[in-house]
Scaffold this motif. Structure first.
Motif, PDB file in Angstrom:
ATOM      1  N   ARG A 111       5.272   0.050  -4.698  1.00 47.50           N
ATOM      2  CA  ARG A 111       5.231  -0.173  -3.248  1.00 47.50           C
ATOM      3  C   ARG A 111       4.051   0.575  -2.628  1.00 47.50           C
ATOM      4  NH1 ARG A 111      11.064  -0.221  -3.446  1.00 47.50           N
ATOM      5  NH2 ARG A 111      11.184   2.006  -2.990  1.00 47.50           N
ATOM      6  N   ILE A 112       3.801   1.801  -3.101  1.00 49.23           N
ATOM      7  CA  ILE A 112       2.655   2.562  -2.612  1.00 49.23           C
ATOM      8  C   ILE A 112       1.357   1.862  -2.982  1.00 49.23           C
ATOM      9  CG2 ILE A 112       1.365   4.721  -2.841  1.00 49.23           C
ATOM     10  CD1 ILE A 112       3.915   4.940  -1.178  1.00 49.23           C
ATOM     11  N   LEU A 113       1.295   1.314  -4.192  1.00 53.10           N
ATOM     12  CA  LEU A 113       0.089   0.602  -4.626  1.00 53.10           C
ATOM     13  C   LEU A 113      -0.155  -0.631  -3.766  1.00 53.10           C
ATOM     14  CD1 LEU A 113       0.401   0.790  -8.530  1.00 53.10           C
ATOM     15  CD2 LEU A 113      -0.774   2.364  -6.964  1.00 53.10           C
ATOM     16  N   ALA A 114       0.918  -1.309  -3.384  1.00 55.48           N
ATOM     17  CA  ALA A 114       0.781  -2.495  -2.527  1.00 55.48           C
ATOM     18  C   ALA A 114       0.211  -2.115  -1.165  1.00 55.48           C
ATOM     19  CB  ALA A 114       2.132  -3.189  -2.369  1.00 55.48           C
ATOM     20  N   VAL A 115       0.639  -0.983  -0.628  1.00 48.54           N
ATOM     21  CA  VAL A 115       0.113  -0.509   0.656  1.00 48.54           C
ATOM     22  C   VAL A 115      -1.374  -0.175   0.531  1.00 48.54           C
ATOM     23  CG1 VAL A 115       0.226   1.340   2.371  1.00 48.54           C
ATOM     24  CG2 VAL A 115       2.340   0.335   1.471  1.00 48.54           C
ATOM     25  N   ILE A 116      -1.738   0.508  -0.548  1.00 44.96           N
ATOM     26  CA  ILE A 116      -3.141   0.863  -0.787  1.00 44.96           C
ATOM     27  C   ILE A 116      -4.000  -0.389  -0.863  1.00 44.96           C
ATOM     28  CG2 ILE A 116      -4.741   1.826  -2.492  1.00 44.96           C
ATOM     29  CD1 ILE A 116      -2.583   3.889  -3.166  1.00 44.96           C
ATOM     30  N   GLN A 117      -3.517  -1.383  -1.597  1.00 43.37           N
ATOM     31  CA  GLN A 117      -4.293  -2.611  -1.758  1.00 43.37           C
ATOM     32  C   GLN A 117      -4.430  -3.354  -0.431  1.00 43.37           C
ATOM     33  OE1 GLN A 117      -3.776  -4.824  -5.401  1.00 43.37           O
ATOM     34  NE2 GLN A 117      -3.792  -6.778  -4.319  1.00 43.37           N
ATOM     35  N   GLY A 118      -3.359  -3.398   0.361  1.00 43.42           N
ATOM     36  CA  GLY A 118      -3.409  -4.065   1.652  1.00 43.42           C
ATOM     37  C   GLY A 118      -4.389  -3.405   2.609  1.00 43.42           C
TER      38      GLY A 118
ATOM     39  N   THR B  31     -10.256  -3.227  -4.558  1.00 42.58           N
ATOM     40  CA  THR B  31      -9.987  -4.659  -4.386  1.00 42.58           C
ATOM     41  C   THR B  31      -8.688  -5.081  -5.064  1.00 42.58           C
ATOM     42  OG1 THR B  31     -11.344  -5.202  -6.328  1.00 42.58           O
ATOM     43  CG2 THR B  31     -12.438  -5.190  -4.180  1.00 42.58           C
ATOM     44  N   ALA B  32      -8.227  -4.305  -6.037  1.00 46.84           N
ATOM     45  CA  ALA B  32      -6.955  -4.592  -6.696  1.00 46.84           C
ATOM     46  C   ALA B  32      -6.496  -3.337  -7.423  1.00 46.84           C
ATOM     47  CB  ALA B  32      -7.085  -5.759  -7.673  1.00 46.84           C
ATOM     48  N   VAL B  33      -5.186  -3.139  -7.477  1.00 50.45           N
ATOM     49  CA  VAL B  33      -4.630  -1.999  -8.203  1.00 50.45           C
ATOM     50  C   VAL B  33      -3.234  -2.371  -8.694  1.00 50.45           C
ATOM     51  CG1 VAL B  33      -3.779  -0.959  -6.046  1.00 50.45           C
ATOM     52  CG2 VAL B  33      -4.039   0.461  -8.099  1.00 50.45           C
ATOM     53  N   ARG B  34      -2.935  -1.999  -9.932  1.00 50.09           N
ATOM     54  CA  ARG B  34      -1.612  -2.276 -10.485  1.00 50.09           C
ATOM     55  C   ARG B  34      -1.231  -1.203 -11.483  1.00 50.09           C
ATOM     56  NH1 ARG B  34      -1.386  -5.738 -15.434  1.00 50.09           N
ATOM     57  NH2 ARG B  34      -3.485  -5.819 -16.345  1.00 50.09           N
ATOM     58  N   CYS B  35       0.078  -1.075 -11.704  1.00 51.67           N
ATOM     59  CA  CYS B  35       0.599  -0.102 -12.656  1.00 51.67           C
ATOM     60  C   CYS B  35       0.668  -0.742 -14.038  1.00 51.67           C
ATOM     61  CB  CYS B  35       1.979   0.380 -12.213  1.00 51.67           C
ATOM     62  SG  CYS B  35       2.741   1.561 -13.349  1.00 51.67           S
ATOM     63  N   LEU B  36       0.027  -0.116 -15.003  1.00 52.81           N
ATOM     64  CA  LEU B  36       0.052  -0.610 -16.374  1.00 52.81           C
ATOM     65  C   LEU B  36       1.180   0.014 -17.176  1.00 52.81           C
ATOM     66  CD1 LEU B  36      -3.753  -0.533 -17.306  1.00 52.81           C
ATOM     67  CD2 LEU B  36      -2.399  -2.508 -16.590  1.00 52.81           C
ATOM     68  N   GLN B  37       1.394   1.308 -16.979  1.00 47.07           N
ATOM     69  CA  GLN B  37       2.427   2.026 -17.727  1.00 47.07           C
ATOM     70  C   GLN B  37       3.106   3.024 -16.808  1.00 47.07           C
ATOM     71  OE1 GLN B  37       0.792   3.797 -21.285  1.00 47.07           O
ATOM     72  NE2 GLN B  37      -0.288   1.932 -21.880  1.00 47.07           N
ATOM     73  N   PHE B  38       4.408   3.216 -17.046  1.00 45.06           N
ATOM     74  CA  PHE B  38       5.162   4.184 -16.244  1.00 45.06           C
ATOM     75  C   PHE B  38       6.215   4.817 -17.140  1.00 45.06           C
ATOM     76  CE2 PHE B  38       8.658   5.511 -13.526  1.00 45.06           C
ATOM     77  CZ  PHE B  38       8.001   6.208 -12.521  1.00 45.06           C
ATOM     78  N   ALA B  39       6.048   6.103 -17.429  1.00 49.63           N
ATOM     79  CA  ALA B  39       7.007   6.861 -18.248  1.00 49.63           C
ATOM     80  C   ALA B  39       6.943   8.303 -17.773  1.00 49.63           C
ATOM     81  CB  ALA B  39       6.679   6.749 -19.729  1.00 49.63           C
TER      82      ALA B  39
ATOM     83  N   HIS C 171      -4.145  11.784  -6.652  1.00 50.52           N
ATOM     84  CA  HIS C 171      -3.576  12.884  -5.865  1.00 50.52           C
ATOM     85  C   HIS C 171      -2.827  12.356  -4.640  1.00 50.52           C
ATOM     86  CE1 HIS C 171      -3.374  16.656  -3.603  1.00 50.52           C
ATOM     87  NE2 HIS C 171      -3.999  16.051  -2.594  1.00 50.52           N
ATOM     88  N   GLU C 172      -3.434  11.426  -3.926  1.00 53.96           N
ATOM     89  CA  GLU C 172      -2.810  10.891  -2.715  1.00 53.96           C
ATOM     90  C   GLU C 172      -1.563  10.076  -3.028  1.00 53.96           C
ATOM     91  OE1 GLU C 172      -6.009   8.827  -0.838  1.00 53.96           O
ATOM     92  OE2 GLU C 172      -6.870  10.664   0.036  1.00 53.96           O
ATOM     93  N   ILE C 173      -1.548   9.397  -4.154  1.00 58.15           N
ATOM     94  CA  ILE C 173      -0.343   8.668  -4.569  1.00 58.15           C
ATOM     95  C   ILE C 173       0.804   9.655  -4.772  1.00 58.15           C
ATOM     96  CG2 ILE C 173       0.694   7.409  -6.510  1.00 58.15           C
ATOM     97  CD1 ILE C 173      -1.981   5.919  -6.770  1.00 58.15           C
TER      98      ILE C 173
END
Length: 216
Positions: free
Chosen positions: A60-67, A106-114, A137-139
């Motif tokens: 959700r944070i990444l979506a805000v950043i991209q928008g 211009t685009a950002v997505r999560c590749l891995q999360f652990a 850091h900001e994320i």
């Protein structure tokens, strides 16, 4: 991926730079601590909890950043999105600042999360290494925690990808010569598409002067 020029190829590097092409990175992050330079090797500033973070919250944070960055992209591109010109540029993937601008994602997505680790893929313009570390850091702050950058790896620079890159074991004259010839068409195509070059002699030099290399 690091793009290099030989001889007159340095002029072509300037032309490619003026195309303002997107670069793509994989960026590693680690939740739970903050440092003075936003990297995992910097001086520790604080430690924080991170158990409350989920992949959904991160995305959700990444979506805000991209928008937010999409709005900045349109603003610095100086294009009226209601025009036919804007439509044609969008179809060709040419909506981008053609002058100076702040760093833009211009685009950002999560590749891995652990937890506590995560990895992002970030497409950006006019970025710096420090800017990418600061994004991590900001994320962390947005997720009511902290985070440091553990790795930044460029996997694409404009028309060049990892498939084009020469590992260190191939940094020899023959391999570099082959790389120069292999890049001829893609560089010529990009320059014609974006800058509308008419100087065919200059474009012919692409085959003789461009080279690229990268760490494997």
């Amino acid at each position: 991926v690091s793009v290099l020029g030989l001889g007159h190829g340095n002029k072509l590097l300037t032309d490619l730079y003026n195309c303002h092409l997107t670069r793509v990175y994989t960026v590693g992050g680690l939740f739970g601590k903050a440092t003075d330079d936003f990297s995992d090797t910097g001086k520790l500033v604080e430690k924080t909890t991170f158990d409350h973070i989920t992949r959904d919250k991160l995305e959700r944070i990444l979506a805000v950043i991209q928008g937010t960055n999409h709005k900045a992209l349109l603003m610095y591109s100086n294009i009226d999105m209601k025009t036919q010109e804007a439509y044609e540029l969008a179809v060709k993937g040419l909506i981008r600042p053609m002058g100076k601008s702040p760093p833009i994602i211009t685009a950002v997505r999560c590749l891995q999360f652990a937890l506590p680790e995560f990895q992002l893929e970030i497409h950006c313009l006019h970025e710096t290494q420090q800017y990418l570390r600061k994004i991590v850091h900001e994320i962390g702050l947005e997720l009511k925690s902290s985070a440091v950058c553990t790795q930044v790896r460029r996997i694409r620079d404009g028309v060049f990808t990892l498939d084009d890159a020469l590992p260190r074991t191939q940094w020899d004259l023959r391999s570099i010569q082959n790389a120069i010839w292999d890049c001829q068409l893609k560089v010529k195509t990009e320059l014609e598409k974006t800058l509308g070059h008419q100087d065919k002699s200059l474009l012919h030099e692409v085959g003789a002067e461009m080279a690229h290399a990268a760490d494997s």
